[in-house]
Design an enzyme around this catalytic site. Structure first.
Site, PDB file in Angstrom:
ATOM      1  N   TRP A   1       0.503  -0.734   0.410  1.00 54.56           N
ATOM      2  CA  TRP A   1      -0.210  -0.090  -0.569  1.00 54.56           C
ATOM      3  C   TRP A   1       0.709   0.917  -0.389  1.00 54.56           C
ATOM      4  CZ3 TRP A   1      -4.191  -1.558  -1.745  1.00 54.56           C
ATOM      5  CH2 TRP A   1      -4.941  -2.677  -1.801  1.00 54.56           C
TER       6      TRP A   1
ATOM      7  N   ASP B   1      -1.297   7.105   5.976  1.00 53.94           N
ATOM      8  CA  ASP B   1      -2.453   6.300   5.507  1.00 53.94           C
ATOM      9  C   ASP B   1      -3.311   5.295   6.958  1.00 53.94           C
ATOM     10  OD1 ASP B   1      -4.256   3.781   5.030  1.00 53.94           O
ATOM     11  OD2 ASP B   1      -2.801   3.561   2.606  1.00 53.94           O
TER      12      ASP B   1
ATOM     13  N   LYS C   1     -12.287  -1.218   6.410  1.00 56.54           N
ATOM     14  CA  LYS C   1     -11.656  -1.891   7.467  1.00 56.54           C
ATOM     15  C   LYS C   1     -11.554  -1.952   9.180  1.00 56.54           C
ATOM     16  CE  LYS C   1      -8.288  -2.892   4.204  1.00 56.54           C
ATOM     17  NZ  LYS C   1      -7.491  -2.008   3.622  1.00 56.54           N
TER      18      LYS C   1
HETATM   19  C1  LIG Z   1      -6.521  -1.744   2.042  1.00 55.45           C
HETATM   20  C2  LIG Z   1      -6.065  -0.482   2.150  1.00 55.45           C
HETATM   21  C3  LIG Z   1      -5.605   0.210   1.673  1.00 55.45           C
HETATM   22  C4  LIG Z   1      -6.762   0.328   0.432  1.00 55.45           C
HETATM   23  O1  LIG Z   1      -7.943   1.204   0.390  1.00 55.45           O
HETATM   24  P1  LIG Z   1      -9.291   1.146  -1.174  1.00 55.45           P
HETATM   25  O2  LIG Z   1     -10.714   1.748  -0.207  1.00 55.45           O
HETATM   26  O3  LIG Z   1      -9.396  -0.549  -1.909  1.00 55.45           O
HETATM   27  O4  LIG Z   1      -8.214   1.574  -1.758  1.00 55.45           O
HETATM   28  C5  LIG Z   1      -4.765   0.846   1.208  1.00 55.45           C
HETATM   29  N1  LIG Z   1      -3.536   0.965   2.884  1.00 55.45           N
HETATM   30  C6  LIG Z   1      -3.880  -0.139   3.384  1.00 55.45           C
HETATM   31  C7  LIG Z   1      -3.833   0.174   4.320  1.00 55.45           C
HETATM   32  C8  LIG Z   1      -5.261  -0.756   3.031  1.00 55.45           C
HETATM   33  O5  LIG Z   1      -5.181  -1.384   4.534  1.00 55.45           O
END
Ligand SMILES: *Cc1c(COP(=O)(O)O)cnc(C)c1O
Length: 357
Positions: A100, A167, A191
Protein backbone atom coordinates in the site's frame (compact mmCIF):
# COMPACT_ATOMS: atom_id res chain seq x y z
CA UNK A 1 -27.62 -18.96 11.14
CA UNK A 2 -24.32 -20.84 11.33
CA UNK A 3 -21.99 -19.64 14.07
CA UNK A 4 -19.07 -17.91 12.43
CA UNK A 5 -16.05 -15.93 13.54
CA UNK A 6 -15.19 -13.29 10.97
CA UNK A 7 -11.51 -12.37 10.59
CA UNK A 8 -11.76 -10.72 7.17
CA UNK A 9 -9.06 -8.14 6.37
CA UNK A 10 -11.46 -5.73 4.67
CA UNK A 11 -14.31 -5.27 4.22
CA UNK A 12 -14.32 -6.32 7.84
CA UNK A 13 -16.68 -7.41 10.55
CA UNK A 14 -18.84 -4.54 11.80
CA UNK A 15 -20.58 -4.28 15.18
CA UNK A 16 -23.99 -5.97 15.25
CA UNK A 17 -25.81 -2.85 16.53
CA UNK A 18 -24.50 -0.95 13.48
CA UNK A 19 -25.75 -3.69 11.15
CA UNK A 20 -29.15 -3.70 12.88
CA UNK A 21 -29.42 0.08 12.61
CA UNK A 22 -28.46 -0.12 8.93
CA UNK A 23 -31.26 -2.61 8.29
CA UNK A 24 -33.69 -0.37 10.17
CA UNK A 25 -32.51 2.65 8.15
CA UNK A 26 -33.19 0.76 4.92
CA UNK A 27 -36.79 0.36 6.04
CA UNK A 28 -37.48 3.76 7.53
CA UNK A 29 -34.80 6.44 7.84
CA UNK A 30 -35.19 8.70 10.89
CA UNK A 31 -38.98 8.43 10.87
CA UNK A 32 -39.25 9.79 7.33
CA UNK A 33 -40.92 6.63 6.02
CA UNK A 34 -38.25 6.51 3.28
CA UNK A 35 -35.24 4.15 3.01
CA UNK A 36 -31.98 5.97 3.74
CA UNK A 37 -30.76 5.12 0.22
CA UNK A 38 -33.65 7.11 -1.27
CA UNK A 39 -33.42 10.18 0.92
CA UNK A 40 -32.25 13.45 -0.60
CA UNK A 41 -28.89 14.46 0.80
CA UNK A 42 -30.24 18.01 1.00
CA UNK A 43 -32.82 17.19 3.67
CA UNK A 44 -32.43 18.28 7.27
CA UNK A 45 -32.61 14.64 8.37
CA UNK A 46 -29.60 13.74 6.26
CA UNK A 47 -27.69 16.89 7.17
CA UNK A 48 -28.14 15.88 10.79
CA UNK A 49 -26.41 12.56 10.03
CA UNK A 50 -23.50 14.36 8.37
CA UNK A 51 -23.14 16.78 11.29
CA UNK A 52 -23.33 14.00 13.82
CA UNK A 53 -20.80 11.86 11.94
CA UNK A 54 -18.31 14.73 11.79
CA UNK A 55 -18.90 15.45 15.47
CA UNK A 56 -18.32 11.80 16.38
CA UNK A 57 -14.99 11.75 14.53
CA UNK A 58 -13.92 14.95 16.29
CA UNK A 59 -14.94 13.71 19.69
CA UNK A 60 -13.57 10.18 19.40
CA UNK A 61 -10.17 11.23 18.05
CA UNK A 62 -10.01 14.53 19.90
CA UNK A 63 -9.46 16.34 16.59
CA UNK A 64 -8.30 19.94 17.19
CA UNK A 65 -10.02 22.95 15.54
CA UNK A 66 -7.05 23.31 13.19
CA UNK A 67 -8.26 20.17 11.38
CA UNK A 68 -11.40 19.19 9.48
CA UNK A 69 -12.70 15.76 8.57
CA UNK A 70 -14.19 14.91 5.18
CA UNK A 71 -15.85 11.80 3.74
CA UNK A 72 -15.39 11.02 0.06
CA UNK A 73 -15.81 8.28 -2.52
CA UNK A 74 -12.92 6.51 -4.21
CA UNK A 75 -11.33 4.52 -1.40
CA UNK A 76 -7.94 4.89 0.22
CA UNK A 77 -6.42 4.31 -3.20
CA UNK A 78 -7.94 7.61 -4.28
CA UNK A 79 -6.57 9.04 -1.03
CA UNK A 80 -3.05 8.28 -2.33
CA UNK A 81 -3.66 10.69 -5.18
CA UNK A 82 -5.37 13.33 -3.00
CA UNK A 83 -2.33 13.38 -0.70
CA UNK A 84 0.13 14.12 -3.49
CA UNK A 85 -2.25 16.43 -5.35
CA UNK A 86 -2.85 18.65 -2.30
CA UNK A 87 0.52 18.53 -0.55
CA UNK A 88 3.31 17.79 -3.04
CA UNK A 89 4.99 20.84 -4.50
CA UNK A 90 8.51 19.59 -5.28
CA UNK A 91 9.58 16.57 -3.33
CA UNK A 92 8.14 14.02 -0.92
CA UNK A 93 9.52 11.11 1.11
CA UNK A 94 7.68 7.85 1.69
CA UNK A 95 8.38 5.15 4.22
CA UNK A 96 7.99 1.98 2.20
CA UNK A 97 6.54 -0.56 4.59
CA UNK A 98 4.44 -2.57 2.16
CA UNK A 99 2.47 -2.73 -1.02
CA UNK A 100 0.00 0.00 0.00
CA UNK A 101 2.87 2.35 0.83
CA UNK A 102 4.39 1.57 -2.55
CA UNK A 103 1.14 2.33 -4.31
CA UNK A 104 0.87 5.65 -2.46
CA UNK A 105 4.43 6.48 -3.56
CA UNK A 106 3.61 5.65 -7.17
CA UNK A 107 0.83 8.24 -7.23
CA UNK A 108 3.20 10.91 -5.89
CA UNK A 109 5.81 10.07 -8.54
CA UNK A 110 3.32 11.09 -11.16
CA UNK A 111 3.14 14.62 -9.72
CA UNK A 112 6.67 15.41 -8.59
CA UNK A 113 9.82 13.99 -7.11
CA UNK A 114 9.02 11.25 -4.65
CA UNK A 115 11.18 8.51 -3.18
CA UNK A 116 11.34 5.83 -0.50
CA UNK A 117 13.35 7.16 2.42
CA UNK A 118 13.62 3.59 3.77
CA UNK A 119 12.13 0.24 2.86
CA UNK A 120 11.60 -3.16 4.44
CA UNK A 121 11.18 -4.89 1.08
CA UNK A 122 14.40 -6.86 1.76
CA UNK A 123 12.53 -9.06 4.25
CA UNK A 124 9.11 -9.01 2.61
CA UNK A 125 7.96 -6.03 4.71
CA UNK A 126 8.01 -8.08 7.90
CA UNK A 127 9.31 -5.16 9.98
CA UNK A 128 9.22 -1.37 10.22
CA UNK A 129 12.56 0.19 9.14
CA UNK A 130 14.23 1.92 12.10
CA UNK A 131 17.59 2.94 10.72
CA UNK A 132 16.76 6.07 8.74
CA UNK A 133 16.54 9.77 9.20
CA UNK A 134 13.72 11.96 8.08
CA UNK A 135 14.91 14.41 5.40
CA UNK A 136 14.29 18.10 6.04
CA UNK A 137 14.03 19.21 2.42
CA UNK A 138 10.73 17.51 1.56
CA UNK A 139 7.15 18.77 1.49
CA UNK A 140 6.05 15.87 3.65
CA UNK A 141 6.82 12.41 4.94
CA UNK A 142 4.21 9.76 4.15
CA UNK A 143 3.77 6.74 6.39
CA UNK A 144 1.40 3.77 6.48
CA UNK A 145 0.74 3.25 10.18
CA UNK A 146 -0.62 -0.27 9.86
CA UNK A 147 0.46 -2.63 7.12
CA UNK A 148 -2.64 -4.72 6.63
CA UNK A 149 -1.03 -7.40 4.47
CA UNK A 150 2.11 -8.03 6.55
CA UNK A 151 0.80 -7.42 10.05
CA UNK A 152 3.21 -4.69 11.08
CA UNK A 153 2.31 -1.42 12.76
CA UNK A 154 3.93 1.85 13.75
CA UNK A 155 2.75 2.04 17.34
CA UNK A 156 3.60 5.64 18.14
CA UNK A 157 2.89 9.00 16.55
CA UNK A 158 6.21 10.02 15.03
CA UNK A 159 7.86 13.36 15.60
CA UNK A 160 9.46 14.56 12.39
CA UNK A 161 10.79 17.93 11.19
CA UNK A 162 8.45 18.03 8.15
CA UNK A 163 4.65 17.73 7.70
CA UNK A 164 3.50 14.19 8.39
CA UNK A 165 0.90 12.36 6.29
CA UNK A 166 -0.46 8.96 7.28
CA UNK A 167 -2.53 6.27 5.64
CA UNK A 168 -4.38 4.88 8.67
CA UNK A 169 -6.82 2.70 6.74
CA UNK A 170 -6.46 -0.30 8.97
CA UNK A 171 -5.77 1.11 12.43
CA UNK A 172 -7.87 4.26 12.61
CA UNK A 173 -10.03 4.29 15.78
CA UNK A 174 -8.14 1.30 17.16
CA UNK A 175 -6.00 3.48 19.44
CA UNK A 176 -5.68 7.11 20.50
CA UNK A 177 -3.83 9.28 17.99
CA UNK A 178 -2.30 12.73 18.45
CA UNK A 179 -3.97 14.29 15.41
CA UNK A 180 -2.07 17.57 15.88
CA UNK A 181 1.10 15.81 14.73
CA UNK A 182 -0.31 15.15 11.27
CA UNK A 183 -1.13 17.42 8.36
CA UNK A 184 -3.23 14.64 6.88
CA UNK A 185 -4.62 11.33 8.08
CA UNK A 186 -6.68 9.31 5.63
CA UNK A 187 -7.95 5.83 4.94
CA UNK A 188 -10.67 3.59 3.60
CA UNK A 189 -13.60 3.01 5.94
CA UNK A 190 -13.94 -0.70 5.34
CA UNK A 191 -11.17 -1.86 7.68
CA UNK A 192 -12.40 -0.45 10.93
CA UNK A 193 -15.06 2.25 10.70
CA UNK A 194 -17.68 1.15 8.19
CA UNK A 195 -18.47 -0.56 4.93
CA UNK A 196 -16.59 -0.02 1.66
CA UNK A 197 -17.55 2.98 -0.46
CA UNK A 198 -16.23 5.89 1.55
CA UNK A 199 -12.86 7.13 2.69
CA UNK A 200 -12.10 9.63 5.42
CA UNK A 201 -9.52 12.40 5.52
CA UNK A 202 -8.56 14.51 8.51
CA UNK A 203 -6.85 17.57 7.08
CA UNK A 204 -4.95 20.44 8.68
CA UNK A 205 -6.77 23.34 7.08
CA UNK A 206 -3.93 25.85 6.97
CA UNK A 207 -1.66 23.34 5.24
CA UNK A 208 -3.81 23.49 2.12
CA UNK A 209 -3.37 25.95 -0.72
CA UNK A 210 0.42 25.80 -0.69
CA UNK A 211 0.96 24.00 -3.95
CA UNK A 212 1.13 25.92 -7.19
CA UNK A 213 -0.38 23.29 -9.49
CA UNK A 214 -3.94 23.38 -10.74
CA UNK A 215 -5.97 21.00 -8.61
CA UNK A 216 -9.13 19.63 -10.27
CA UNK A 217 -12.18 20.65 -8.23
CA UNK A 218 -13.06 17.16 -7.05
CA UNK A 219 -9.46 16.40 -6.02
CA UNK A 220 -9.06 19.58 -3.96
CA UNK A 221 -9.63 19.00 -0.26
CA UNK A 222 -10.77 22.62 0.06
CA UNK A 223 -13.79 21.86 -2.12
CA UNK A 224 -14.92 19.20 0.30
CA UNK A 225 -14.09 21.08 3.49
CA UNK A 226 -16.05 24.11 2.23
CA UNK A 227 -18.88 21.88 1.01
CA UNK A 228 -19.11 19.87 4.23
CA UNK A 229 -18.40 16.69 2.20
CA UNK A 230 -21.54 17.49 0.19
CA UNK A 231 -20.13 19.33 -2.80
CA UNK A 232 -21.69 16.48 -4.74
CA UNK A 233 -23.85 13.55 -3.63
CA UNK A 234 -21.92 11.83 -0.85
CA UNK A 235 -21.81 8.03 -0.43
CA UNK A 236 -24.97 8.17 1.67
CA UNK A 237 -25.32 4.58 2.77
CA UNK A 238 -21.66 3.91 3.71
CA UNK A 239 -21.66 7.17 5.70
CA UNK A 240 -24.86 6.11 7.45
CA UNK A 241 -23.31 2.79 8.50
CA UNK A 242 -20.09 4.57 9.52
CA UNK A 243 -22.18 6.86 11.71
CA UNK A 244 -23.73 3.84 13.44
CA UNK A 245 -20.31 2.18 13.83
CA UNK A 246 -18.86 5.27 15.49
CA UNK A 247 -21.83 5.49 17.85
CA UNK A 248 -21.02 1.95 18.89
CA UNK A 249 -17.35 2.88 19.45
CA UNK A 250 -18.49 5.74 21.65
CA UNK A 251 -20.90 3.54 23.61
CA UNK A 252 -18.07 1.06 24.23
CA UNK A 253 -16.08 3.80 25.95
CA UNK A 254 -14.37 5.39 22.94
CA UNK A 255 -10.98 4.86 21.40
CA UNK A 256 -9.17 4.28 24.72
CA UNK A 257 -11.52 1.40 25.47
CA UNK A 258 -11.09 0.05 21.93
CA UNK A 259 -7.34 0.15 22.42
CA UNK A 260 -7.50 -1.83 25.67
CA UNK A 261 -9.74 -4.46 24.04
CA UNK A 262 -7.49 -4.63 20.99
CA UNK A 263 -4.38 -5.16 23.12
CA UNK A 264 -6.12 -7.93 25.01
CA UNK A 265 -7.23 -9.69 21.81
CA UNK A 266 -3.84 -9.35 20.12
CA UNK A 267 -1.96 -10.55 23.23
CA UNK A 268 -4.15 -13.62 23.43
CA UNK A 269 -3.55 -14.57 19.80
CA UNK A 270 0.19 -13.79 19.66
CA UNK A 271 0.61 -15.68 22.89
CA UNK A 272 -0.88 -18.80 21.31
CA UNK A 273 1.20 -18.38 18.13
CA UNK A 274 4.36 -18.19 20.26
CA UNK A 275 3.34 -21.12 22.48
CA UNK A 276 1.97 -23.51 19.86
CA UNK A 277 4.82 -25.48 18.24
CA UNK A 278 2.85 -25.84 14.98
CA UNK A 279 2.74 -22.11 14.22
CA UNK A 280 5.09 -19.18 13.97
CA UNK A 281 4.50 -15.44 13.57
CA UNK A 282 5.85 -13.64 10.50
CA UNK A 283 6.19 -10.04 11.72
CA UNK A 284 9.06 -8.71 13.83
CA UNK A 285 7.94 -8.85 17.46
CA UNK A 286 8.32 -5.18 18.29
CA UNK A 287 6.33 -4.21 15.18
CA UNK A 288 3.47 -6.69 15.52
CA UNK A 289 0.15 -5.22 14.49
CA UNK A 290 -2.78 -5.08 16.90
CA UNK A 291 -5.12 -5.39 13.93
CA UNK A 292 -3.75 -7.98 11.50
CA UNK A 293 -2.10 -11.03 13.02
CA UNK A 294 -0.03 -12.96 10.46
CA UNK A 295 1.32 -16.46 11.06
CA UNK A 296 2.47 -19.51 9.12
CA UNK A 297 3.06 -23.19 9.88
CA UNK A 298 6.31 -23.62 11.83
CA UNK A 299 9.29 -25.35 10.18
CA UNK A 300 8.57 -29.06 9.94
CA UNK A 301 4.80 -28.56 9.81
CA UNK A 302 4.53 -26.73 6.47
CA UNK A 303 2.61 -29.55 4.83
CA UNK A 304 -0.25 -29.06 7.31
CA UNK A 305 -1.16 -25.62 5.97
CA UNK A 306 -4.12 -26.62 3.81
CA UNK A 307 -5.35 -29.03 6.43
CA UNK A 308 -5.41 -26.35 9.11
CA UNK A 309 -7.29 -23.99 6.84
CA UNK A 310 -9.92 -26.67 6.25
CA UNK A 311 -10.01 -27.59 9.95
CA UNK A 312 -10.52 -23.96 11.00
CA UNK A 313 -13.06 -23.27 8.27
CA UNK A 314 -15.14 -26.26 9.42
CA UNK A 315 -15.15 -24.72 12.88
CA UNK A 316 -16.57 -21.43 11.66
CA UNK A 317 -13.40 -19.37 11.14
CA UNK A 318 -13.86 -17.01 8.19
CA UNK A 319 -11.19 -15.05 6.35
CA UNK A 320 -8.04 -16.42 7.96
CA UNK A 321 -6.21 -17.31 4.75
CA UNK A 322 -3.11 -15.13 4.52
CA UNK A 323 -2.55 -12.65 1.72
CA UNK A 324 -0.86 -14.36 -1.24
CA UNK A 325 2.30 -12.30 -0.77
CA UNK A 326 2.84 -13.61 2.78
CA UNK A 327 1.08 -16.99 2.66
CA UNK A 328 -0.08 -18.88 5.72
CA UNK A 329 -2.73 -17.19 7.80
CA UNK A 330 -3.91 -13.75 8.78
CA UNK A 331 -6.50 -13.05 11.41
CA UNK A 332 -7.76 -9.49 11.24
CA UNK A 333 -9.02 -8.55 14.65
CA UNK A 334 -10.43 -5.06 14.15
CA UNK A 335 -12.56 -3.21 16.70
CA UNK A 336 -15.75 -5.21 16.11
CA UNK A 337 -13.98 -8.55 16.53
CA UNK A 338 -14.86 -9.89 19.97
CA UNK A 339 -12.60 -11.55 22.50
CA UNK A 340 -14.82 -14.62 22.06
CA UNK A 341 -13.90 -14.74 18.35
CA UNK A 342 -10.20 -14.77 19.21
CA UNK A 343 -10.82 -17.36 21.90
CA UNK A 344 -12.50 -19.60 19.33
CA UNK A 345 -9.54 -19.31 16.97
CA UNK A 346 -7.07 -20.06 19.76
CA UNK A 347 -9.11 -23.11 20.79
CA UNK A 348 -9.03 -24.27 17.19
CA UNK A 349 -5.23 -23.94 17.06
CA UNK A 350 -4.87 -25.92 20.29
CA UNK A 351 -7.20 -28.64 19.06
CA UNK A 352 -5.20 -28.90 15.84
CA UNK A 353 -1.99 -29.14 17.85
CA UNK A 354 -3.39 -32.05 19.87
CA UNK A 355 -4.13 -33.93 16.65
CA UNK A 356 -0.62 -33.53 15.30
CA UNK A 357 1.86 -33.27 18.15
C1 LIG B 1 -7.01 -1.60 2.15
C2 LIG B 1 -5.96 -0.57 2.21
C3 LIG B 1 -5.83 0.42 1.23
C4 LIG B 1 -6.71 0.47 -0.01
O1 LIG B 1 -8.00 0.75 0.31
P1 LIG B 1 -9.12 0.95 -0.84
O2 LIG B 1 -10.21 1.63 -0.07
O3 LIG B 1 -9.48 -0.42 -1.30
O4 LIG B 1 -8.56 1.77 -1.92
C5 LIG B 1 -4.85 1.37 1.40
N1 LIG B 1 -4.04 1.36 2.46
C6 LIG B 1 -4.12 0.42 3.43
C7 LIG B 1 -3.19 0.47 4.59
C8 LIG B 1 -5.08 -0.58 3.33
O5 LIG B 1 -5.17 -1.51 4.29
Amino acid sequence: MKEVHVFNAGPCKLPQPAIDAAIEGLKDFAGTGIPVIEISHRTKEWEAVMDETRALWKELLDIPDTHEVVFLGGGASMGFLYAAMNFLEKKAAYLETGVWAKKALKEAKGLGEAYAVASSADRNYSYIPKDWECPTDVDYLHITTNNTIYGTEIHEDMTVPVPLIADMSSDIMSRPVDVSKYDLIYGGAQKNVGPAGVFFAIVRKDALGRVSRYIPTMLDYRTHIDGGSMFNTPPVFPIFVMNQTLKWVKAQGGVEAMYRRNVEKADMLYCEIDRNPLFTGTAAREDRSLMNVCFVMAPGYETLQDEFLRFATERGMVGIKGHRSVGGFRASIYNACELSDVRALVACMKEFENLHE
